[in-house]
Motif scaffolding. Sequence first.
Motif, PDB file in Angstrom:
ATOM      1  N   VAL A 425      48.066  43.252  38.220  1.00  0.00           N
ATOM      2  CA  VAL A 425      47.769  44.267  39.240  1.00  0.00           C
ATOM      3  C   VAL A 425      47.272  45.543  38.577  1.00  0.00           C
ATOM      4  N   LEU A 428      43.724  45.091  37.042  1.00  0.00           N
ATOM      5  CA  LEU A 428      42.662  45.100  38.046  1.00  0.00           C
ATOM      6  C   LEU A 428      42.510  46.484  38.674  1.00  0.00           C
ATOM      7  N   ALA A 429      43.658  47.115  38.966  1.00  0.00           N
ATOM      8  CA  ALA A 429      43.606  48.451  39.566  1.00  0.00           C
ATOM      9  C   ALA A 429      43.011  49.465  38.598  1.00  0.00           C
ATOM     10  N   TYR A 433      39.720  48.689  41.204  1.00  0.00           N
ATOM     11  CA  TYR A 433      39.747  47.698  42.269  1.00  0.00           C
ATOM     12  C   TYR A 433      40.928  47.972  43.208  1.00  0.00           C
ATOM     13  N   ARG A 434      40.722  47.625  44.471  1.00  0.00           N
ATOM     14  CA  ARG A 434      41.827  47.649  45.416  1.00  0.00           C
ATOM     15  C   ARG A 434      42.423  46.247  45.438  1.00  0.00           C
ATOM     16  N   VAL A 435      43.714  46.142  45.194  1.00  0.00           N
ATOM     17  CA  VAL A 435      44.349  44.852  44.940  1.00  0.00           C
ATOM     18  C   VAL A 435      45.331  44.519  46.063  1.00  0.00           C
ATOM     19  N   LEU A 462      46.313  37.099  43.604  1.00  0.00           N
ATOM     20  CA  LEU A 462      45.834  38.434  43.940  1.00  0.00           C
ATOM     21  C   LEU A 462      44.354  38.361  44.310  1.00  0.00           C
ATOM     22  N   ALA A 464      41.077  41.093  44.624  1.00  0.00           N
ATOM     23  CA  ALA A 464      40.706  42.452  44.217  1.00  0.00           C
ATOM     24  C   ALA A 464      39.323  42.794  44.771  1.00  0.00           C
ATOM     25  N   TYR A 466      36.203  45.783  45.076  1.00  0.00           N
ATOM     26  CA  TYR A 466      35.661  46.999  44.461  1.00  0.00           C
ATOM     27  C   TYR A 466      34.873  47.787  45.487  1.00  0.00           C
ATOM     28  N   THR A 497      44.577  52.240  40.930  1.00  0.00           N
ATOM     29  CA  THR A 497      43.248  52.163  41.553  1.00  0.00           C
ATOM     30  C   THR A 497      42.731  53.549  41.888  1.00  0.00           C
TER      31      THR A 497
END
Length: 836
Positions: A425, A428-429, A433-435, A462, A464, A466, A497
């Motif tokens: 998480v 990616l954040a 990115y919104r996860v 998850l 993700a 953008y 994020t």
Amino acid sequence: MQIPPGLTDEQVIESRLMSGTNELRSKEENSLVSAIRETVTEPMFLLLVAAGIIYFILGETSEGIFMIAAIVLVSAISIYQDSRSRNALEALKALNKPTARVVRNGVEKEVPGADIVKGDVMIVEEGGQVPADGRVLRANDLSVNESILTGEAFAVRKSEGDLLFQGTAVISGMAWCEVTAVGSQTELGKIGRSLEEIRVEKSPLQKQISSFVTKMAIVGAGVFLLVWGINFYHSGNVLESLLKGLTLAMSILPEEIPVAFTTFMALGAWRLMQMGIIVKQTQTVETLGSASVICTDKTGTITENRMELAALYAHGSGQVYNDGNWGPAAAQSVLSTAMWASETQPFDPMEIALHAAYTATAPADERPAFHMVHEYPLGGKPPMMTHVFANAAGQRIIAAKGAPEAILACCHLPEQEAAAVRAQVNALAGKGYRVLGVARSTLEGTAYPAEQQALPFSFTGLVAFYDPPKHNIHEVFNSFYKAGIAVKIITGDNTPTTVSIAQQAGFKGGSQALTGDEIAGMKEAALGSAVKEVNIFTRMFPTAKLRIINALKADRQIVAMTGDGVNDGPALKAAHIGIAMGHKGTEIAKRAASLVLTDDDLSKMVDAVAMGRKIYSNLKKAIQYILSIHIPIILTVTLPLLLGWVYPNIFTPVHVIFLELIMGPTCSIVYENEPIEKNTMLQPPRPATLTFLNWRELNTSILQGLMITLGTLGIYQYAVYNGYPEDLTRTLVFITLMSANVILTLVNRSFYYSMLYTVRYNNRLLRFVLLLSVLLTVAIVYVPPFAAFFKFHPPMFRPLMLAIGAGILSVVWMEGWKWIKRNRGRTIPPNSSPVL
């Protein structure tokens, strides 16, 4: 059930004829009648009428006719200004009217809310308002807030067959409804009469101006009685004494001030509308320029709101899939789970992206075979949602998605696995990115638990998304910072994020962040300190947002707040300036806000703040001009009488009215049209505690007025010393005053920059009004019929030049004061360019 095709065009016309339109009728007075009524009750109008009557009684017919002409002209100007204001406001109302989605001729379309008719099939969805009363035909996760009717502010679940009522707010989901009542036949329409009794409270600035004008009127009444008494004591003539008292009353009453305020606010709102900023109440215009903090959400305001599916993490394989590589079975499992957890008719950008990716990559589309049998709406802190689908064979799909923290809490993974998921998480954040986390569950039977969190979930992975920052957001932030305005991000997204996107957008002060839970647990003192130091607030929910806004207000900040969702409503309403997005903003957000940005572009707020500062600054210039020019008129009328000079009544009502006719357009038309000064957006916001005119500004205007008085009375004494007759003395005093008026108009265009600099400002109205003033003055002095009427005598060259010079010198000294001010180290950076 199958959604009906809706009405045909012919059926719409027939229904409109039978049941009327969907408008709440209110008792509206004819605008022209209202404007005339307001005009004839103004004090200046009544004074003109009284003076005209007295002139006719005294047999001075020409003066009486002049007063009638002045009455007509003053009334025409007032009605014209009123019509400009009303037209501007009507244009704003037209843009503010809501739209609605309906199904007609089998096609979904958007129509004005007022065009809905009984029998229409309307579509309502999360964040909107119900446009008319209707019966639910089909609903997906539908809940509404009916507090506008019941006073109870909680969500009410609605399903097929239930009634929806006009004006209620859709909290979640969407529905198709058949319209059962429109306009005054709706439940809201039946109680609408009570809404007409609600009056909008005056703003602080309006109250200050009203108080000032009232005090001036009281002073004017007292001095009027004094002058009337003194004249009556000397002459014994009641009517002539009354006429001289009325002259003074006209000179004291600053009736231009409220007219200028109304004109500036209405035309300011109209100018903002031309820029794509809808102002719902004109009082907001005056607040814009003092905004000291702007609280902005992230998605769609700082970012593009495109929500591209950027990556998938499959927990089973431990792999991350990127760049549209959703074909592998593990990736498909995550994608399909996220899709099943979405609405069947998606309207959220993330859900739209999930459905599109599923359509493009799924080996077989299973959606037609399954239908929703149970749902848990988005809820909890942090939030999640769950949908249950079944097919004809009895197979079920139970899918959930939401904040990773919420999903992990339901899946009860071993700590080592949970830690690995949290690391993914954060990774990616950290890319901006919104996860979201996704999970599946199984359940035997139909005894669904009351809370979705009680289902036995297994973690799937998850997803993700953008949402890149807008291309101009870096410049927008810099513009706010240069203007001394703090910027804070308040979002429902997670901290990594938000921090990543903030860094990409050039946001300052993003090293610290607080979550909604941390805000909720703080005491007031700690919260007050936190909102000063922290600029990023994540995982926010309505009550936490509201606490931040109130804490900033308690710190005497003027708070602007942007928002678009249902959850933003309370904070938008509480902020001094609530700003809703025109495209992606929900109707609830738009209803709570005081401004609407039609194209969702935050850079428009830079323009709005600049416009607010310009309007406030120009209104102050106009009122300072009014004060400065009124003082010499009052004193020139009063002092010769009180001091027993040789010509005690140098001016009569006709002279004062001529001056009033020049002064009115100058303050309300010329100054309203002035451009913004180049240093305006380089100054800090004005403090919330600052009164409209502080003592320094008031003293400046008083000093200007006294200096002009010194010039007019100096010329008066010069004329008397040289034995000039009364008519010539009056002429020279009048020319001195008119010369001072012209230069005062130019000098007061800026209290910082030189008149030689501001002459380059583009304001055609200024040139027209000043040229007209000069030509009229020449006409009434040198054209014999006019000169005879005003009791003027054309002066010779030398006294004429002395009068003009005295008028100029009595004002132009201000340029020296401005030069000193510019050279006290308060200069504007040399690279700053004028904004004209």
